[in-house]
Design an enzyme around this catalytic site. Structure first.
Site, PDB file in Angstrom:
ATOM      1  N   ARG A  15      41.154  -6.769  68.991  1.00 16.21           N
ATOM      2  CA  ARG A  15      42.352  -5.939  68.809  1.00 16.21           C
ATOM      3  C   ARG A  15      42.432  -5.251  67.443  1.00 16.21           C
ATOM      4  NH1 ARG A  15      46.662 -10.285  70.446  1.00 16.21           N
ATOM      5  NH2 ARG A  15      44.876 -11.645  70.060  1.00 16.21           N
ATOM      6  N   THR A  82      38.635 -22.236  71.659  1.00 17.69           N
ATOM      7  CA  THR A  82      38.903 -22.982  70.413  1.00 17.69           C
ATOM      8  C   THR A  82      38.369 -24.413  70.486  1.00 17.69           C
ATOM      9  OG1 THR A  82      41.123 -23.387  71.291  1.00 17.69           O
ATOM     10  CG2 THR A  82      40.901 -21.644  69.650  1.00 17.69           C
ATOM     11  N   ASN A 164      53.021 -23.407  69.991  1.00 13.42           N
ATOM     12  CA  ASN A 164      51.969 -23.974  69.151  1.00 13.42           C
ATOM     13  C   ASN A 164      51.572 -22.960  68.078  1.00 13.42           C
ATOM     14  OD1 ASN A 164      49.621 -25.132  68.157  1.00 13.42           O
ATOM     15  ND2 ASN A 164      48.386 -24.446  69.911  1.00 13.42           N
ATOM     16  N   LYS A 325      37.198   5.353  32.624  1.00 13.70           N
ATOM     17  CA  LYS A 325      36.302   4.528  33.457  1.00 13.70           C
ATOM     18  C   LYS A 325      35.300   3.791  32.595  1.00 13.70           C
ATOM     19  CE  LYS A 325      32.362   5.087  34.767  1.00 13.70           C
ATOM     20  NZ  LYS A 325      31.021   5.528  35.160  1.00 13.70           N
ATOM     21  N   TYR A 360      27.472  12.255  33.057  1.00 10.60           N
ATOM     22  CA  TYR A 360      26.560  12.220  34.203  1.00 10.60           C
ATOM     23  C   TYR A 360      25.760  13.512  34.256  1.00 10.60           C
ATOM     24  CZ  TYR A 360      25.278  11.547  39.159  1.00 10.60           C
ATOM     25  OH  TYR A 360      24.617  11.383  40.344  1.00 10.60           O
ATOM     26  N   ARG A 413      32.586  27.178  18.710  1.00 10.12           N
ATOM     27  CA  ARG A 413      33.339  28.239  19.377  1.00 10.12           C
ATOM     28  C   ARG A 413      32.677  29.588  19.214  1.00 10.12           C
ATOM     29  NH1 ARG A 413      38.764  27.460  16.414  1.00 10.12           N
ATOM     30  NH2 ARG A 413      39.248  25.450  17.321  1.00 10.12           N
TER      31      ARG A 413
HETATM   32  C1  UD1 Z   1      45.583 -20.254  70.057  1.00  9.29           C
HETATM   33  C2  UD1 Z   1      46.100 -21.471  70.806  1.00  9.29           C
HETATM   34  C3  UD1 Z   1      47.563 -21.247  71.155  1.00  9.29           C
HETATM   35  C4  UD1 Z   1      48.365 -20.966  69.916  1.00  9.29           C
HETATM   36  C5  UD1 Z   1      47.748 -19.807  69.143  1.00  9.29           C
HETATM   37  C6  UD1 Z   1      48.423 -19.685  67.779  1.00  9.29           C
HETATM   38  C7  UD1 Z   1      44.189 -22.342  72.051  1.00  9.29           C
HETATM   39  C8  UD1 Z   1      43.564 -22.504  73.371  1.00  9.29           C
HETATM   40  N1  UD1 Z   1      45.337 -21.679  72.004  1.00  9.29           N
HETATM   41  O1  UD1 Z   1      45.631 -19.190  70.988  1.00  9.29           O
HETATM   42  O2  UD1 Z   1      48.102 -22.394  71.804  1.00  9.29           O
HETATM   43  O3  UD1 Z   1      49.707 -20.686  70.254  1.00  9.29           O
HETATM   44  O4  UD1 Z   1      46.352 -20.016  68.900  1.00  9.29           O
HETATM   45  O5  UD1 Z   1      47.945 -18.578  67.097  1.00  9.29           O
HETATM   46  O6  UD1 Z   1      43.662 -22.836  71.072  1.00  9.29           O
HETATM   47  N2  UD1 Z   1      38.099 -18.935  67.892  1.00  9.29           N
HETATM   48  C9  UD1 Z   1      36.832 -19.451  67.753  1.00  9.29           C
HETATM   49  N3  UD1 Z   1      36.031 -19.531  68.851  1.00  9.29           N
HETATM   50  C10 UD1 Z   1      36.439 -19.130  70.083  1.00  9.29           C
HETATM   51  C11 UD1 Z   1      37.747 -18.618  70.212  1.00  9.29           C
HETATM   52  C12 UD1 Z   1      38.556 -18.538  69.104  1.00  9.29           C
HETATM   53  O7  UD1 Z   1      36.424 -19.821  66.652  1.00  9.29           O
HETATM   54  O8  UD1 Z   1      35.670 -19.231  71.023  1.00  9.29           O
HETATM   55  C13 UD1 Z   1      38.950 -18.823  66.701  1.00  9.29           C
HETATM   56  C14 UD1 Z   1      39.405 -17.398  66.453  1.00  9.29           C
HETATM   57  O9  UD1 Z   1      38.492 -16.724  65.587  1.00  9.29           O
HETATM   58  C15 UD1 Z   1      40.756 -17.606  65.803  1.00  9.29           C
HETATM   59  C16 UD1 Z   1      41.237 -18.939  66.363  1.00  9.29           C
HETATM   60  O10 UD1 Z   1      40.103 -19.588  66.894  1.00  9.29           O
HETATM   61  O11 UD1 Z   1      40.670 -17.717  64.405  1.00  9.29           O
HETATM   62  C17 UD1 Z   1      42.299 -18.773  67.447  1.00  9.29           C
HETATM   63  O12 UD1 Z   1      41.745 -18.035  68.505  1.00  9.29           O
HETATM   64  P1  UD1 Z   1      42.607 -17.039  69.373  1.00  9.29           P
HETATM   65  O13 UD1 Z   1      41.750 -16.448  70.411  1.00  9.29           O
HETATM   66  O14 UD1 Z   1      43.378 -16.124  68.496  1.00  9.29           O
HETATM   67  O15 UD1 Z   1      43.591 -18.078  70.081  1.00  9.29           O
HETATM   68  P2  UD1 Z   1      44.944 -17.724  70.779  1.00  9.29           P
HETATM   69  O16 UD1 Z   1      44.667 -17.215  72.143  1.00  9.29           O
HETATM   70  O17 UD1 Z   1      45.790 -16.921  69.900  1.00  9.29           O
HETATM   71 MG    MG Z   2      45.375 -15.767  68.028  1.00  8.10          MG
END
Ligand code: UD1
Ligand code: MG
Length: 430
Positions: A15, A82, A164, A325, A360, A413
């Site tokens: 996004r 996650t 969460n 600079k 320069y 000059r």
């Molecule tokens: C997650 C939570 C959600 C919470 C929200 C808060 C889960 C399943 N859901 O959702 O409950 O309300 O955060 O912001 O955890 N990331 C990885 N690997 C992956 C996917 C994500 O490292 O495969 C990292 C992303 O880079 C990011 C973080 O985990 O920093 C959260 O991932 P994101 O996809 O934003 O989770 P949400 O869907 O927002």
């Molecule tokens: Mg998120």
């Protein structure tokens, strides 16, 4: 420091609509991930960052600034989500604080609120009027029961406003047994870290919800979020410096980098931009001036002055439309319209309007050295490399191409000519 920190940063950040990895986008001059790392470093000596998308680029950037961070590359193909991100992460201490790399507003004190107590899991929750996008926290009989992701919610669960915030403090033994047991039987076919909550509850573990400050845990997912987080960060930075004694006129119009520092009595007028790790002592920066990564002491700049990186100004006055600079100016006055680049200028020297250091030649940059008590007349060009010793006068309009000696007047000059009555003849007037 008996706690490990895991920062999840493997997500794609679609996004943001950018080729730059999401977590490397900057807030107040510092990438989002670095804000999170700096907060984490204050509470832990074992920090692991989970990467996947553009992992090499992000790792390189981190290693250029920090030397004791561990990296874990997620197997996103097999274990997306996650929970998948936590698979195989090595945790040194008995507890781990897990946070997201896109939370630049998180502070040490916000993280600390999740570290206290004896619960098996402390999880961050916020109450929102509009909970859309977040995982909903199902609470039954005042006890956390589970987290349901929005895409998996039944209509009644969608109404839940307790969500969460995405940061957890979990005992290592729970991670060791629950992470390998996660499955992807959900709407997104991902391994959800949030599923460990239900597992812990079913095992009669203590899951403690900690109500946290919404602002500190805000995730940045789009350019709009980025701009909003920047506003919050700027408000924080300026509040702290005003408390420390910096005077700001119309602070909402001022920008201050998170790495900039101030000492003594400083005044910043409206529209001022202080960038990079600038250090400003007892100085007055006037309307719409820009200072980048420079040292300014007992000096005044602007209105509309521009000091570019690696400059050092001491006891100096820089007026409107003067650009400096990579130069060191001590006890200098440059009141109007000048370019001073790659120069050293000493006490008592006056730089006239329109003076330019021609530093320069199209290929290389050269130095200009000007000693004490030199009068550089208006519209002088100093063709570098050139050295002007102490006690020299340079006449207005001079192009200096050779070194000169102390005590001299220098001028190049074209002699002035006058043609009598030319005006009257040309316009046919008597
Ligand atoms: C997650 C939570 C959600 C919470 C929200 C808060 C889960 C399943 N859901 O959702 O409950 O309300 O955060 O912001 O955890 N990331 C990885 N690997 C992956 C996917 C994500 O490292 O495969 C990292 C992303 O880079 C990011 C973080 O985990 O920093 C959260 O991932 P994101 O996809 O934003 O989770 P949400 O869907 O927002
Ligand atoms: Mg998120």
């Amino acid at each position: 420091m008996s706690l490990s920190v895991v920062i999840l940063a493997a997500g794609k950040g679609t996004r943001m609509k950018s080729d730059t990895p999401k977590v490397l986008h900057e807030i107040s001059g510092k990438s989002m991930l670095f804000h999170a790392i700096d907060a984490a470093k204050q509470i832990s000596n074992d920090i692991t960052i989970v990467l996947y998308h553009q992992a090499q680029r992000i790792q390189k950037e981190i290693e250029a600034h920090y030397d004791d961070i561990h990296f874990h590359i997620q197997d996103v193909e097999q274990y997306p989500g996650t929970g998948g991100a936590m698979k195989g992460v090595d945790i040194k201490h008995t507890k781990a604080l897990i946070l997201n790399g896109d939370m630049p507003l998180v502070t040490m004190s916000a993280l600390k609120s999740l570290m206290d107590g004896n619960a098996d899991i402390n999880m961050s929750v916020i109450k929102l009027d509009n909970p859309s996008g977040y995982g909903r926290v199902v609470i039954l009989d005042n006890k956390v029961h589970e987290i349901v992701e929005e895409k998996d919610c039944i209509p009644a669960q969608k109404e839940i406003q307790t969500v969460n915030a995405g940061v957890y403090c979990v005992k290592k033994e729970l991670l060791d047994s629950y992470i390998p047991a996660l499955n992807n039987h959900n709407a997104q076919a991902e391994y959800y870290l949030t599923d460990i909550i239900k597992m812990a509850v079913d095992d009669h573990k203590i899951v403690h919800p900690v109500i946290v400050d919404e602002e500190a845990f805000k995730g940045v997912n789009s350019k709009l979020d980025l701009a909003h987080a920047e506003e919050i960060m700027q408000r924080r930075i300026k509040t702290e410096w005003m408390k420390a004694g910096v005077t700001m006129r119309l602070p909402e119009t001022i920008y201050i980098d998170s790495r900039a520092t101030f000492e003594g009595e400083c005044i910043l007028e409206n529209g001022v931009s202080i960038q990079g790790a600038s250090h400003i002592i007892d100085s007055h920066i006037k309307t719409h001036s820009v200072v980048e990564s420079s040292y300014i002491q007992n000096s005044d700049i602007g209105p509309m002055g521009r000091v570019r990186p690696d400059s050092k100004l001491v006891d100096t006055h820089i007026g409107n439309f003067v650009e400096v600079k990579k130069s060191t100016l001590t006890g200098v006055k440059a009141g109007h319209l000048a370019y001073i680049g790659d120069a050293t200028i000493e006490e008592g020297t006056n730089i006239g309007a329109g003076v330019i250091t021609c530093n320069y030649d199209g290929k290389n940059k050269f130095q200009t050295k000007i000693g004490k008590n030199v009068f550089v007349g208006s519209d002088t060009q100093l063709v570098a490399p050139v050295t002007i010793p102490d006690d020299v006068m340079i006449a207005a309009g001079t192009t200096v191409t050779k070194d000169v000696n102390s005590g001299e007047l220098v001028l190049s000059r074209t002699p002035q000519k006058s043609i009598k009555n030319f005006f009257y003849k040309f316009f046919g007037k008597a």
